[in-house]
Scaffold this motif. Structure first.
Motif, mmCIF file in Angstrom:
data_model
loop_
_atom_site.group_PDB
_atom_site.id
_atom_site.type_symbol
_atom_site.label_atom_id
_atom_site.label_comp_id
_atom_site.label_asym_id
_atom_site.label_seq_id
_atom_site.Cartn_x
_atom_site.Cartn_y
_atom_site.Cartn_z
ATOM 1 N N ALA A 254 -71.412 72.648 37.011
ATOM 2 C CA ALA A 254 -71.115 73.465 38.180
ATOM 3 C C ALA A 254 -70.814 72.580 39.368
ATOM 4 C CB ALA A 254 -72.301 74.382 38.501
ATOM 5 N N THR B 110 -69.258 81.696 38.200
ATOM 6 C CA THR B 110 -68.623 80.793 37.246
ATOM 7 C C THR B 110 -68.658 81.391 35.852
ATOM 8 O OG1 THR B 110 -69.425 78.882 38.520
ATOM 9 C CG2 THR B 110 -68.605 78.442 36.321
ATOM 10 N N ALA C 49 -71.259 74.069 28.607
ATOM 11 C CA ALA C 49 -70.695 74.515 29.879
ATOM 12 C C ALA C 49 -70.298 73.316 30.730
ATOM 13 C CB ALA C 49 -71.714 75.356 30.621
ATOM 14 N N GLN D 119 -64.090 79.615 38.212
ATOM 15 C CA GLN D 119 -65.128 79.368 39.200
ATOM 16 C C GLN D 119 -64.568 79.675 40.583
ATOM 17 O OE1 GLN D 119 -66.717 75.323 40.562
ATOM 18 N NE2 GLN D 119 -68.395 76.078 39.286
ATOM 19 N N THR E 267 -68.717 80.061 32.418
ATOM 20 C CA THR E 267 -69.041 78.698 32.016
ATOM 21 C C THR E 267 -68.588 78.325 30.612
ATOM 22 O OG1 THR E 267 -71.236 79.403 31.268
ATOM 23 C CG2 THR E 267 -71.047 78.630 33.541
#
Length: 247
Positions: free
Chosen positions: A57, A169, A54, A178, A171
């Motif tokens: 973030a 999100t 992923a 997102q 991922t």
């Protein structure tokens, strides 16, 4: 001082519920994900069992991920707000095209996911954490493509930042999203975000940074631990895009 989107405390939320190569020229079309039952293509489509790590973030940002406003109308472009205003039309035209092209049974089999009136009141915010998610695309952007495409399960996450931003999100997969979830009504939140494309992009563009990647839609709860993100008139491929989210 303008508030961040969804000024919710972590305790309140928990109580309520739950591209391409990084060269100088960014791609203008996304790398397609592999539909259910489809063979991999020369573009290197991903499979449900072989997904990349992923991307990181975004985390908390000074002033909030999208400027700190709690009103999605202050964030969305006029073009995207117009897309959202035509949500009912997207439902009608997308389903009509899918049925006309022979996908009526496949669409009906999705049940509440494809019922425009399935949104439930209350507990709209998914609890922060990890989820599984899958995309269904209904209708084609110009009426010339497939009327229905289904994809396998990928991974999604929900994050509540210290600043109060609730971030959804997707991922994994070759088309990842997102964005922020904004309050709107007792039956829906508004999602504003952007997509990353391909396996080489490690982050996500900000909304407005690359207009062809921008997304707007609504998040609705359609079950006890089940939500859908409905994206009307996406800028690539479909008339209506649905992201099913569940535990």
């Amino acid at each position: 001082m303008r508030r961040h989107a969804l000024l919710l405390s972590a305790a309140a939320v928990l109580a309520a519920c739950q591209g391409e190569p990084t060269n100088s020229a960014p791609p203008t079309t996304p790398e397609p994900e592999r539909p259910v039952g489809a063979e991999p293509t020369a573009m290197g489509d991903e499979t449900a069992g072989a997904v990349p790590d992923a991307p990181p973030a975004a985390g908390a940002q000074p002033g909030g991920l999208q400027g700190g406003s709690s009103d999605w109308r202050e964030v969305a472009t006029a073009d995207d707000a117009a897309r959202l205003s035509r949500l009912d039309q997207a439902w009608r035209m997308a389903r009509a095209e899918a049925e006309a092209k022979g996908f009526a049974s496949e669409v009906e089999a999705l049940g509440a996911l494809v019922d425009p009136n399935a949104a439930l009141p209350g507990r709209l915010q998914p609890t922060p954490g990890d989820y599984r998610c899958r995309t269904s695309k209904i209708g084609s952007i110009n009426g010339d493509g497939l009327g229905y495409v289904a994809y396998p399960w990928f991974r999604c996450s929900v994050e509540l930042t210290v600043g109060g931003d609730l971030i959804l999100t997707k991922t994994t997969g070759s088309q990842r999203s997102q964005g922020l979830l904004y309050p709107d009504s007792e039956r829906r939140l508004v999602f504003i975000g952007a997509q990353a494309w391909g396996s080489d992009e490690r982050g996500y563009p900000r909304y407005g940074q690359m207009p062809e990647r921008d997304q707007i839609g609504v998040l609705e709860r359609i079950g006890d631990q089940r939500w859908r993100l409905v994206l009307p008139w996406p800028k690539q491929e479909a008339k209506l895009e649905l992201l099913e989210i569940s535990r």
